[in-house]
Design an enzyme around this catalytic site. Structure first.
Site, short mmCIF file in Angstrom:
data_model
loop_
_atom_site.label_atom_id
_atom_site.label_comp_id
_atom_site.label_asym_id
_atom_site.label_seq_id
_atom_site.Cartn_x
_atom_site.Cartn_y
_atom_site.Cartn_z
N GLU A 168 121.07 64.12 141.70
CA GLU A 168 121.58 62.76 141.95
C GLU A 168 121.35 61.91 140.70
O GLU A 168 120.29 61.98 140.08
CB GLU A 168 120.84 62.15 143.14
CG GLU A 168 121.31 60.75 143.49
CD GLU A 168 120.56 60.18 144.71
OE1 GLU A 168 119.49 60.72 145.06
OE2 GLU A 168 121.07 59.21 145.30
N ARG A 226 129.20 60.96 145.55
CA ARG A 226 128.79 60.64 146.92
C ARG A 226 129.61 59.44 147.38
O ARG A 226 129.70 58.44 146.66
CB ARG A 226 127.30 60.30 146.93
CG ARG A 226 126.75 60.05 148.31
CD ARG A 226 125.31 59.56 148.24
NE ARG A 226 125.26 58.12 148.33
CZ ARG A 226 124.21 57.43 148.77
NH1 ARG A 226 123.12 58.05 149.15
NH2 ARG A 226 124.24 56.12 148.82
N GLU A 277 124.01 64.83 153.84
CA GLU A 277 122.58 64.62 153.58
C GLU A 277 121.90 63.87 154.72
O GLU A 277 122.50 62.97 155.34
CB GLU A 277 122.47 63.80 152.28
CG GLU A 277 121.06 63.39 151.92
CD GLU A 277 121.03 62.47 150.71
OE1 GLU A 277 122.01 62.40 149.95
OE2 GLU A 277 120.01 61.80 150.54
N TYR A 304 124.32 51.51 155.52
CA TYR A 304 123.56 52.15 154.46
C TYR A 304 124.51 52.61 153.36
O TYR A 304 125.55 53.19 153.63
CB TYR A 304 122.76 53.38 154.97
CG TYR A 304 122.32 54.17 153.78
CD1 TYR A 304 121.25 53.71 153.01
CD2 TYR A 304 123.02 55.27 153.33
CE1 TYR A 304 120.89 54.36 151.84
CE2 TYR A 304 122.67 55.93 152.17
CZ TYR A 304 121.61 55.46 151.43
OH TYR A 304 121.27 56.09 150.26
N ASP A 355 125.82 60.74 152.66
CA ASP A 355 124.43 60.57 153.11
C ASP A 355 124.44 59.82 154.45
O ASP A 355 124.85 58.67 154.52
CB ASP A 355 123.67 59.76 152.05
CG ASP A 355 122.17 59.71 152.31
OD1 ASP A 355 121.73 60.10 153.40
OD2 ASP A 355 121.44 59.26 151.39
N GLU A 373 114.58 63.99 150.59
CA GLU A 373 114.19 63.03 149.55
C GLU A 373 112.86 62.35 149.88
O GLU A 373 112.19 61.85 148.99
CB GLU A 373 115.29 61.99 149.30
CG GLU A 373 115.50 61.02 150.44
CD GLU A 373 116.64 60.03 150.20
OE1 GLU A 373 117.65 60.42 149.57
OE2 GLU A 373 116.52 58.88 150.63
N TRP A 388 116.15 53.55 159.42
CA TRP A 388 116.99 53.05 158.31
C TRP A 388 117.40 54.20 157.42
O TRP A 388 116.66 55.10 157.17
CB TRP A 388 116.27 51.99 157.48
CG TRP A 388 117.18 51.51 156.39
CD1 TRP A 388 118.28 50.70 156.51
CD2 TRP A 388 117.12 51.89 155.01
NE1 TRP A 388 118.90 50.54 155.29
CE2 TRP A 388 118.21 51.26 154.36
CE3 TRP A 388 116.26 52.71 154.26
CZ2 TRP A 388 118.47 51.41 153.00
CZ3 TRP A 388 116.52 52.85 152.91
CH2 TRP A 388 117.61 52.21 152.28
N HIS A 423 121.70 59.22 156.07
CA HIS A 423 120.46 58.44 155.99
C HIS A 423 119.68 58.36 157.30
O HIS A 423 119.31 57.28 157.77
CB HIS A 423 120.74 57.03 155.43
CG HIS A 423 119.69 56.58 154.46
ND1 HIS A 423 118.70 55.70 154.79
CD2 HIS A 423 119.47 56.91 153.17
CE1 HIS A 423 117.91 55.50 153.74
NE2 HIS A 423 118.36 56.23 152.74
N ARG A 469 116.06 68.18 148.74
CA ARG A 469 116.16 66.95 147.93
C ARG A 469 114.82 66.45 147.39
O ARG A 469 114.74 65.39 146.79
CB ARG A 469 116.79 65.84 148.80
CG ARG A 469 118.13 66.19 149.35
CD ARG A 469 119.25 65.49 148.67
NE ARG A 469 119.11 64.06 148.63
CZ ARG A 469 119.20 63.34 147.52
NH1 ARG A 469 119.40 63.92 146.36
NH2 ARG A 469 119.09 62.02 147.56
O1 KDG Z 1 114.03 54.26 148.34
C1 KDG Z 1 115.06 54.66 149.16
C2 KDG Z 1 116.29 55.09 148.38
O2 KDG Z 1 115.94 55.86 147.27
C3 KDG Z 1 117.22 55.85 149.25
O3 KDG Z 1 117.63 55.05 150.30
C4 KDG Z 1 118.41 56.34 148.47
O4 KDG Z 1 119.06 57.76 150.29
C5 KDG Z 1 119.05 57.52 149.10
C6 KDG Z 1 119.72 58.45 148.20
O5 KDG Z 1 120.24 59.44 148.70
O6 KDG Z 1 119.73 58.20 147.01
MG MG Z 2 119.53 59.87 150.59
#
Ligand code: KDG
Ligand code: MG
Length: 402
Positions: A339, A147, A236, A159, A210, A262, A402, A212, A283
């Site tokens: 991951e 990644r 992602e 991020y 990602d 996730e 975030w 995010h 995820r």
């Molecule tokens: O707790 C938040 C993190 O696990 C996250 O921000 C990590 O986005 C993330 C990832 O893809 O691992």
């Molecule tokens: Mg993530």
């Protein structure tokens, strides 16, 4: 066999973890992870105040009935706190079952469907040059998938760009740090990063990214389209997914594979995404997705719609979750990728484990149960410290995702 007691253990070897240890009258114990980043004590309280008293005296082999009792029986269903607590119980029970039957948990889930679990690591840098170098380091360690995240010109923090390289951890001690965001600047930058990566490393390595939860559907559609020449393994969390239908817009515009989930804790977070084939990878993982018992069902549902798994595996998921995820990953038919953000040495010392990395794959090892332990004496040297994930504001101060 009966459950005799259960302890909720909180420690902070480099970051906070909540661990559930279920003890039986036959001396066998099982471990479950209940860590919810930035909300650890809420889950610890849910477990010790509301769940542990209901477990005493039950048969730990009844993984399905105990799951239904804690989910269906509780009236207040779902939500990350509840589901992390249920997940921890479920993991610990599978661990006990494996130990009692003297076999690794994957054998109880259908046995191995593959020889190893392909993982992706996290490469990040302040700029494109640094990220390219970091990706190179992962490739030279044998990773087949990486990644890539890079700082965006004009933004102080982004991020995925951490304080250290190998052990990126977004939660910080004290109150939540504030990041500044511009989707416009980000969208101009990311395609340049992936162009540089393909020029340097060619086509073979799997590249992931990602976003995010930062974009709107049409922005995500644009990004997916512009990244098509660099054939990502996945893009992602391009858009926050409360509105599952929003992904129709993204899907209509791009062939870049999409990963999501996730932060999902229920199949009802993804039922439209899966049944309309709006995503390619789910995820959700064992610690927030209801444990092995629930995730097996969700994965079977996803399989009918050509959706593969890609379990979350950041540092805020303890080695207990990593072990449980690996037993799940190696056994299900529709595994995609896992991951793997390496834990620090302090974390690994508190949670000795049998899983190991070799040539781009993780292997769960052959120990009975999940193959992970918890050093209670050592853990006491790392007491809990309050820490938060960052919050995010646009350049004009507007609160953003975030
Ligand atoms: O707790 C938040 C993190 O696990 C996250 O921000 C990590 O986005 C993330 C990832 O893809 O691992
Ligand atoms: Mg993530």
């Amino acid at each position: 066999m009966k459950i005799k007691d259960a302890k909720v253990l909180v420690c902070s070897p480099a970051r906070n973890f909540v661990t559930l240890k279920i003890l039986t009258d036959e001396g066998i114990y099982g471990l479950g992870d209940a860590t919810l980043n930035g909300r650890e004590l809420a889950v610890a309280s849910y477990l010790s105040d509301h769940i542990v008293p209901c477990l005493i005296g039950r048969d730990p082999f009844q993984t399905e009935d105990i799951w239904q009792y804690l989910y269906r029986g509780a009236y207040w269903r779902r939500g990350p706190v509840t589901m992390s607590a249920i997940s921890a119980v479920d993991m610990a029970l599978w661990d006990i079952k494996g130990k009692a039957l003297k076999t690794p948990v994957y054998n109880l889930l259908g046995g191995k469907s593959r020889t190893g679990v392909m993982v992706y690591g996290h490469a990040n840098g302040a700029d494109i040059g640094q990220t390219v170098d970091e990706v190179g380091k992962y490739i030279s360690q044998g990773y087949l998938a990486v990644r890539a995240q890079s700082g965006v010109p004009g933004l102080k923090s982004t991020y995925g760009v951490g304080r250290g390289q190998m052990f990126y951890e977004p939660a910080e001690k004290g109150l939540p740090p504030e990041n500044v965001w511009s989707s416009e600047k980000y969208l101009m930058h990311v395609p340049k990063l992936f162009e540089a990566l393909r020029v340097k490393f060619g086509d073979d390595v799997h590249l992931l990214h990602d976003a995010h939860h930062r974009l709107t559907p049409i922005q995500a559609a644009r990004l997916g389209k512009e990244l098509e020449p660099y054939h990502l393994f996945w893009l992602e969390d391009a858009v926050p997914a409360e509105l599952q239908e929003g992904f129709r817009i993204v899907r209509q515009h791009t062939t870049t594979p999409l990963a999501l989930g996730e932060i999902f804790d229920s199949v009802w977070d993804a039922n439209i995404l899966i049944s309309e084939q709006l995503i390619d990878y789910l995820r959700m993982t064992v610690v927030h997705g209801g444990g092995i018992t629930n995730l097996k069902k969700v994965a079977a549902f996803a399989d009918m719609y050509h959706v593969q798994t890609g379990c979350h595996g950041a540092t805020d998921l303890s080695p207990v979750t990593m072990a449980a995820a690996l037993h799940f990953d190696i056994s299900i038919p529709n595994f995609g990728i896992q991951e793997y953000m390496r834990h620090t040495k302090e974390t690994d010392d508190v949670f000795p484990h049998s899983y190991y990395f070799e040539k781009g794959y993780l292997h769960p090892g052959d120990k009975p149960g999940l193959g992970v332990d918890y050093d209670e004496k050592l853990a006491k040297k790392f007491p809990y410290e309050r820490a938060y994930l960052p919050v995010n504001r646009k350049l004009d101060g507007t609160m953003w995702n975030w």
